[in-house]
Design a protein around this motif. Sequence first.
Motif, PDB file in Angstrom:
ATOM      1  N   ARG A 118       0.808  -1.211   0.000  1.00 21.14           N
ATOM      2  CA  ARG A 118       0.000   0.000   0.000  1.00 21.14           C
ATOM      3  C   ARG A 118       0.843   1.264   0.000  1.00 21.14           C
ATOM      4  O   ARG A 118       0.302   2.370   0.023  1.00 21.14           O
ATOM      5  CB  ARG A 118      -0.923   0.012   1.232  1.00 21.14           C
ATOM      6  N   ARG A 119       2.145   1.116  -0.007  1.00 22.64           N
ATOM      7  CA  ARG A 119       3.024   2.282  -0.015  1.00 22.64           C
ATOM      8  C   ARG A 119       2.719   3.182  -1.218  1.00 22.64           C
ATOM      9  O   ARG A 119       2.617   2.722  -2.339  1.00 22.64           O
ATOM     10  CB  ARG A 119       4.488   1.848  -0.090  1.00 22.64           C
ATOM     11  N   ALA A 120       2.582   4.467  -0.962  1.00 20.08           N
ATOM     12  CA  ALA A 120       2.385   5.424  -2.047  1.00 20.08           C
ATOM     13  C   ALA A 120       3.724   5.672  -2.734  1.00 20.08           C
ATOM     14  O   ALA A 120       4.743   5.880  -2.081  1.00 20.08           O
ATOM     15  CB  ALA A 120       1.821   6.726  -1.497  1.00 20.08           C
ATOM     16  N   VAL A 121       3.720   5.630  -4.062  1.00 19.46           N
ATOM     17  CA  VAL A 121       4.952   5.784  -4.822  1.00 19.46           C
ATOM     18  C   VAL A 121       4.762   6.817  -5.922  1.00 19.46           C
ATOM     19  O   VAL A 121       3.643   7.192  -6.272  1.00 19.46           O
ATOM     20  CB  VAL A 121       5.400   4.439  -5.446  1.00 19.46           C
ATOM     21  N   CYS A 122       5.877   7.262  -6.455  1.00 17.49           N
ATOM     22  CA  CYS A 122       5.882   8.179  -7.590  1.00 17.49           C
ATOM     23  C   CYS A 122       7.060   7.817  -8.473  1.00 17.49           C
ATOM     24  O   CYS A 122       7.902   6.998  -8.106  1.00 17.49           O
ATOM     25  CB  CYS A 122       5.968   9.633  -7.120  1.00 17.49           C
ATOM     26  N   LEU A 123       7.127   8.409  -9.652  1.00 12.72           N
ATOM     27  CA  LEU A 123       8.221   8.125 -10.567  1.00 12.72           C
ATOM     28  C   LEU A 123       9.544   8.614  -9.991  1.00 12.72           C
ATOM     29  O   LEU A 123       9.631   9.709  -9.440  1.00 12.72           O
ATOM     30  CB  LEU A 123       7.971   8.793 -11.918  1.00 12.72           C
ATOM     31  N   LYS A 124      10.569   7.811 -10.160  1.00  9.95           N
ATOM     32  CA  LYS A 124      11.891   8.192  -9.688  1.00  9.95           C
ATOM     33  C   LYS A 124      12.480   9.299 -10.554  1.00  9.95           C
ATOM     34  O   LYS A 124      13.190  10.178 -10.073  1.00  9.95           O
ATOM     35  CB  LYS A 124      12.811   6.969  -9.689  1.00  9.95           C
ATOM     36  N   ASP A 125      12.194   9.255 -11.849  1.00 12.23           N
ATOM     37  CA  ASP A 125      12.671  10.280 -12.786  1.00 12.23           C
ATOM     38  C   ASP A 125      11.469  10.785 -13.580  1.00 12.23           C
ATOM     39  O   ASP A 125      11.266  10.395 -14.731  1.00 12.23           O
ATOM     40  CB  ASP A 125      13.729   9.691 -13.712  1.00 12.23           C
ATOM     41  N   PRO A 126      10.625  11.622 -12.982  1.00  9.86           N
ATOM     42  CA  PRO A 126       9.379  12.013 -13.643  1.00  9.86           C
ATOM     43  C   PRO A 126       9.582  12.768 -14.949  1.00  9.86           C
ATOM     44  O   PRO A 126       8.790  12.605 -15.874  1.00  9.86           O
ATOM     45  CB  PRO A 126       8.682  12.891 -12.593  1.00  9.86           C
ATOM     46  N   LYS A 127      10.626  13.582 -15.033  1.00 12.38           N
ATOM     47  CA  LYS A 127      10.805  14.375 -16.244  1.00 12.38           C
ATOM     48  C   LYS A 127      11.011  13.483 -17.461  1.00 12.38           C
ATOM     49  O   LYS A 127      10.303  13.605 -18.476  1.00 12.38           O
ATOM     50  CB  LYS A 127      12.004  15.321 -16.089  1.00 12.38           C
ATOM     51  N   ALA A 128      11.957  12.563 -17.385  1.00 14.33           N
ATOM     52  CA  ALA A 128      12.247  11.698 -18.523  1.00 14.33           C
ATOM     53  C   ALA A 128      11.114  10.711 -18.780  1.00 14.33           C
ATOM     54  O   ALA A 128      10.718  10.482 -19.923  1.00 14.33           O
ATOM     55  CB  ALA A 128      13.561  10.946 -18.282  1.00 14.33           C
ATOM     56  N   THR A 129      10.574  10.138 -17.707  1.00 16.71           N
ATOM     57  CA  THR A 129       9.538   9.128 -17.880  1.00 16.71           C
ATOM     58  C   THR A 129       8.253   9.732 -18.421  1.00 16.71           C
ATOM     59  O   THR A 129       7.608   9.150 -19.300  1.00 16.71           O
ATOM     60  CB  THR A 129       9.241   8.412 -16.543  1.00 16.71           C
ATOM     61  N   GLU A 171      -2.248   9.376 -12.583  1.00 14.59           N
ATOM     62  CA  GLU A 171      -1.470   9.962 -11.492  1.00 14.59           C
ATOM     63  C   GLU A 171       0.023   9.706 -11.653  1.00 14.59           C
ATOM     64  O   GLU A 171       0.844  10.573 -11.352  1.00 14.59           O
ATOM     65  CB  GLU A 171      -1.948   9.393 -10.150  1.00 14.59           C
ATOM     66  N   LEU A 172       0.385   8.519 -12.138  1.00 19.09           N
ATOM     67  CA  LEU A 172       1.799   8.161 -12.216  1.00 19.09           C
ATOM     68  C   LEU A 172       2.501   8.838 -13.384  1.00 19.09           C
ATOM     69  O   LEU A 172       3.581   9.421 -13.210  1.00 19.09           O
ATOM     70  CB  LEU A 172       1.930   6.635 -12.342  1.00 19.09           C
ATOM     71  N   PHE A 173       1.890   8.800 -14.574  1.00 21.50           N
ATOM     72  CA  PHE A 173       2.590   9.241 -15.779  1.00 21.50           C
ATOM     73  C   PHE A 173       2.237  10.657 -16.232  1.00 21.50           C
ATOM     74  O   PHE A 173       3.020  11.274 -16.954  1.00 21.50           O
ATOM     75  CB  PHE A 173       2.309   8.276 -16.934  1.00 21.50           C
ATOM     76  N   PHE A 174       1.068  11.177 -15.849  1.00 24.28           N
ATOM     77  CA  PHE A 174       0.630  12.442 -16.435  1.00 24.28           C
ATOM     78  C   PHE A 174       0.346  13.549 -15.423  1.00 24.28           C
ATOM     79  O   PHE A 174       0.383  14.728 -15.793  1.00 24.28           O
ATOM     80  CB  PHE A 174      -0.607  12.208 -17.314  1.00 24.28           C
ATOM     81  N   LYS A 175       0.080  13.199 -14.186  1.00 20.65           N
ATOM     82  CA  LYS A 175      -0.169  14.231 -13.185  1.00 20.65           C
ATOM     83  C   LYS A 175       1.008  15.187 -13.044  1.00 20.65           C
ATOM     84  O   LYS A 175       0.806  16.409 -12.890  1.00 20.65           O
ATOM     85  CB  LYS A 175      -0.474  13.575 -11.838  1.00 20.65           C
ATOM     86  N   PRO A 176       2.267  14.710 -13.098  1.00 21.00           N
ATOM     87  CA  PRO A 176       3.386  15.658 -13.016  1.00 21.00           C
ATOM     88  C   PRO A 176       3.407  16.664 -14.164  1.00 21.00           C
ATOM     89  O   PRO A 176       4.037  17.718 -14.054  1.00 21.00           O
ATOM     90  CB  PRO A 176       4.624  14.742 -13.079  1.00 21.00           C
ATOM     91  N   VAL A 177       2.705  16.335 -15.271  1.00 18.61           N
ATOM     92  CA  VAL A 177       2.705  17.212 -16.437  1.00 18.61           C
ATOM     93  C   VAL A 177       1.481  18.115 -16.454  1.00 18.61           C
ATOM     94  O   VAL A 177       1.586  19.322 -16.653  1.00 18.61           O
ATOM     95  CB  VAL A 177       2.745  16.383 -17.742  1.00 18.61           C
ATOM     96  N   ILE A 178       0.306  17.531 -16.238  1.00 14.42           N
ATOM     97  CA  ILE A 178      -0.942  18.271 -16.434  1.00 14.42           C
ATOM     98  C   ILE A 178      -1.446  18.920 -15.156  1.00 14.42           C
ATOM     99  O   ILE A 178      -2.371  19.736 -15.210  1.00 14.42           O
ATOM    100  CB  ILE A 178      -2.036  17.352 -17.011  1.00 14.42           C
ATOM    101  N   GLY A 179      -0.871  18.570 -14.003  1.00 16.70           N
ATOM    102  CA  GLY A 179      -1.332  19.163 -12.749  1.00 16.70           C
ATOM    103  C   GLY A 179      -2.773  18.806 -12.470  1.00 16.70           C
ATOM    104  O   GLY A 179      -3.165  17.644 -12.490  1.00 16.70           O
ATOM    105  N   ASN A 180      -3.603  19.826 -12.259  1.00 18.53           N
ATOM    106  CA  ASN A 180      -5.009  19.612 -11.935  1.00 18.53           C
ATOM    107  C   ASN A 180      -5.915  19.601 -13.158  1.00 18.53           C
ATOM    108  O   ASN A 180      -7.141  19.546 -13.024  1.00 18.53           O
ATOM    109  CB  ASN A 180      -5.496  20.695 -10.958  1.00 18.53           C
ATOM    110  N   ALA A 181      -5.343  19.649 -14.349  1.00 18.86           N
ATOM    111  CA  ALA A 181      -6.145  19.610 -15.565  1.00 18.86           C
ATOM    112  C   ALA A 181      -6.856  18.264 -15.679  1.00 18.86           C
ATOM    113  O   ALA A 181      -6.381  17.242 -15.182  1.00 18.86           O
ATOM    114  CB  ALA A 181      -5.266  19.853 -16.789  1.00 18.86           C
TER     115      ALA A 181
END
Length: 262
Positions: free
Chosen positions: A55-66, A239-249
């Motif tokens: 159940r650990r919450a995770v995020c991309l280690k390298d969000p910019k490139a991924t 949430e994993l692949f696009f939230k870092p890009v689109i924010g709240n869109a």
Amino acid sequence: MFSLEEKITSRTCSGYQDQHPHTILYNILSWRDSDYLSNKLNSNSVAHNCHCEQRRAVCLKDPKATCQVASGVLVKTVCFMRSLPSFSQLPLGDQSSLLRHCWVPLFVLGLAQERIEFEVTDVPNSSILRQILLRPGLSEKEADQPTLAGVHRLRTCLHQLWELDLSPREYAYLKGAMLFNPAVQGLSAMLFIEGLQWEAQGALREAVLLLHPGDASRFRHILIAASAIQAVSHSLVTELFFKPVIGNANMLHLLSEMLFVP
């Protein structure tokens, strides 16, 4: 019987990006750092039996490139839909319904086809103890956060497809079979869409027999892998692949803009 790959190659999206300079998902494609991820999956990060660990919450280690690579896959996914005359001829309401329900399976197939690998890490300031203490009163934002279990499910799907080593033709027909899903609720042309799915599945079966005449179980294994993809949640991918890009869109609004705006 229609040929998906012929329809794909007959219509390209080379100018599509230039027509949508304002779309957020395209902006990331202009980042200078476009190195593709080549790190091996860390099997130890998902080989846990503890439910708390999963159940650990995770995020991309390298969000910019991924996220840049993922955005490229999404663009190709939308181009695939736009390239199919059978899809474009459907009522707009049916197109929207299929887009809403099928974009994630198609995107996962795109990740598999391009053999995209990614690594995750713990969300900053997140801990297993904190998540346990907050349950079941998690906020909506926290509940949508990708978990280690969700990432493991996605990676399992990718590995199943990689082990099958599908050809471009097999991927094309499989995408067609998953796009034309008559089980989607509220379709006005359900019978027509069901026929398109049968055609795509038939074309896939013929391609499998032609490319792998000695493998009687391959078609069944492909369908099993496709079925597993349905368990990958839309919120995980967003949430994993696009939230870092689109924010709240709104993701669906952006997808609709990519698909329907000329």
